[in-house]
Motif scaffolding. Structure first.
Motif, PDB file in Angstrom:
ATOM      1  N   ASP A   2       8.193  -6.965   7.317  1.00 51.02           N
ATOM      2  CA  ASP A   2       9.486  -6.297   7.456  1.00 51.02           C
ATOM      3  C   ASP A   2       9.463  -4.800   7.183  1.00 51.02           C
ATOM      4  N   ARG A   3       8.293  -4.204   7.182  1.00 52.21           N
ATOM      5  CA  ARG A   3       8.190  -2.753   7.110  1.00 52.21           C
ATOM      6  C   ARG A   3       7.049  -2.311   8.009  1.00 52.21           C
ATOM      7  N   LYS A   4       7.256  -1.185   8.640  1.00 49.62           N
ATOM      8  CA  LYS A   4       6.184  -0.593   9.432  1.00 49.62           C
ATOM      9  C   LYS A   4       5.447   0.401   8.545  1.00 49.62           C
ATOM     10  N   VAL A   5       4.145   0.305   8.548  1.00 48.08           N
ATOM     11  CA  VAL A   5       3.339   1.224   7.753  1.00 48.08           C
ATOM     12  C   VAL A   5       2.676   2.206   8.714  1.00 48.08           C
ATOM     13  N   ILE A   6       2.984   3.479   8.536  1.00 39.94           N
ATOM     14  CA  ILE A   6       2.446   4.513   9.409  1.00 39.94           C
ATOM     15  C   ILE A   6       0.927   4.546   9.270  1.00 39.94           C
ATOM     16  N   ASP A   7       0.251   4.705  10.383  1.00 39.16           N
ATOM     17  CA  ASP A   7      -1.206   4.811  10.441  1.00 39.16           C
ATOM     18  C   ASP A   7      -1.944   3.537  10.037  1.00 39.16           C
ATOM     19  N   LEU A   8      -1.274   2.400  10.068  1.00 46.58           N
ATOM     20  CA  LEU A   8      -1.944   1.132   9.814  1.00 46.58           C
ATOM     21  C   LEU A   8      -1.871   0.305  11.076  1.00 46.58           C
ATOM     22  N   GLU A   9      -3.010   0.077  11.676  1.00 47.03           N
ATOM     23  CA  GLU A   9      -3.047  -0.727  12.892  1.00 47.03           C
ATOM     24  C   GLU A   9      -3.159  -2.188  12.505  1.00 47.03           C
ATOM     25  N   ALA A  10      -2.020  -2.854  12.506  1.00 45.83           N
ATOM     26  CA  ALA A  10      -1.977  -4.264  12.141  1.00 45.83           C
ATOM     27  C   ALA A  10      -0.753  -4.899  12.783  1.00 45.83           C
ATOM     28  N   CYS A  11      -0.823  -6.192  12.970  1.00 46.58           N
ATOM     29  CA  CYS A  11       0.331  -6.924  13.474  1.00 46.58           C
ATOM     30  C   CYS A  11       1.375  -6.994  12.369  1.00 46.58           C
ATOM     31  N   SER A  12       2.623  -7.030  12.752  1.00 44.96           N
ATOM     32  CA  SER A  12       3.676  -7.129  11.750  1.00 44.96           C
ATOM     33  C   SER A  12       4.851  -7.920  12.300  1.00 44.96           C
ATOM     34  N   VAL A  13       5.615  -8.479  11.394  1.00 44.91           N
ATOM     35  CA  VAL A  13       6.846  -9.173  11.731  1.00 44.91           C
ATOM     36  C   VAL A  13       7.961  -8.376  11.075  1.00 44.91           C
ATOM     37  N   VAL A  14       8.862  -7.843  11.892  1.00 47.21           N
ATOM     38  CA  VAL A  14       9.902  -6.972  11.347  1.00 47.21           C
ATOM     39  C   VAL A  14      11.270  -7.334  11.913  1.00 47.21           C
ATOM     40  N   THR A  15      12.275  -6.992  11.150  1.00 44.77           N
ATOM     41  CA  THR A  15      13.656  -7.113  11.585  1.00 44.77           C
ATOM     42  C   THR A  15      14.006  -5.881  12.398  1.00 44.77           C
ATOM     43  N   ASP A  16      14.854  -6.028  13.375  1.00 48.90           N
ATOM     44  CA  ASP A  16      15.316  -4.860  14.123  1.00 48.90           C
ATOM     45  C   ASP A  16      16.442  -4.215  13.318  1.00 48.90           C
ATOM     46  N   ASN A  17      16.051  -3.420  12.327  1.00 47.39           N
ATOM     47  CA  ASN A  17      17.011  -2.791  11.431  1.00 47.39           C
ATOM     48  C   ASN A  17      17.966  -1.862  12.151  1.00 47.39           C
ATOM     49  N   THR A  18      17.465  -1.137  13.132  1.00 48.61           N
ATOM     50  CA  THR A  18      18.314  -0.200  13.866  1.00 48.61           C
ATOM     51  C   THR A  18      19.420  -0.956  14.594  1.00 48.61           C
TER      52      THR A  18
END
Length: 100
Positions: A2-18
Motif C-alpha cells: 500500500d505504498r510506492k517506494v521511489i527507486d525500488l523496482e518491485a511488485c506492489s499491491v496498492v490502493t488507488d488513494n487518488t
C-alpha cells in the motif's frame, strides 16, 4: 504493501488513494459542501501525496478554487494547533477531512 517506494523496482499491491479520495470529496461536494479542509501528515509517503492530489482534483473538477488556507500539512504534535486554527476560521468550513 500500500505504498510506492521511489527507486525500488518491485511488485506492489496498492490502493488507488487518488481516486478514492477524489470520489469521497466529490460526494461531499454533491451533498452541498463547498469549503472542505484537508489535513494530512507531512507529504513524505506516497499515500499522503496521492490523497492530497485526489482532494485537489475533486475541487478543481467541481469548479471550486483550491484555498491553501484549508490544506493543513502537519506532524501529529502540530496537528491539534492546525485543526484548532481551521475550526476558528471566520468563513466557516462545511467539512473537514482528516487523513493519517
Amino acid at each position: 504493501m500500500d505504498r510506492k517506494v521511489i527507486d525500488l523496482e518491485a511488485c506492489s499491491v496498492v490502493t488507488d488513494n487518488t481516486q478514492s479520495t477524489y470520489r469521497a470529496i466529490k460526494e461531499l461536494i454533491h451533498r452541498g459542501h463547498q469549503k472542505i479542509a484537508f489535513a494530512v501528515q507531512p507529504l513524505t509517503i506516497s499515500t499522503r501525496i496521492e490523497r492530497l492530489e485526489g482532494y485537489k482534483m475533486a475541487l478543481l473538477d467541481s469548479g471550486i478554487e483550491i484555498n491553501p488556507d484549508l490544506v493543513l500539512e502537519a506532524s501529529i504534535p502540530e496537528m491539534k494547533k492546525g485543526l484548532d486554527r481551521l475550526f476558528l476560521l471566520e468563513d466557516n468550513l462545511t467539512c473537514l477531512t482528516c487523513r493519517k
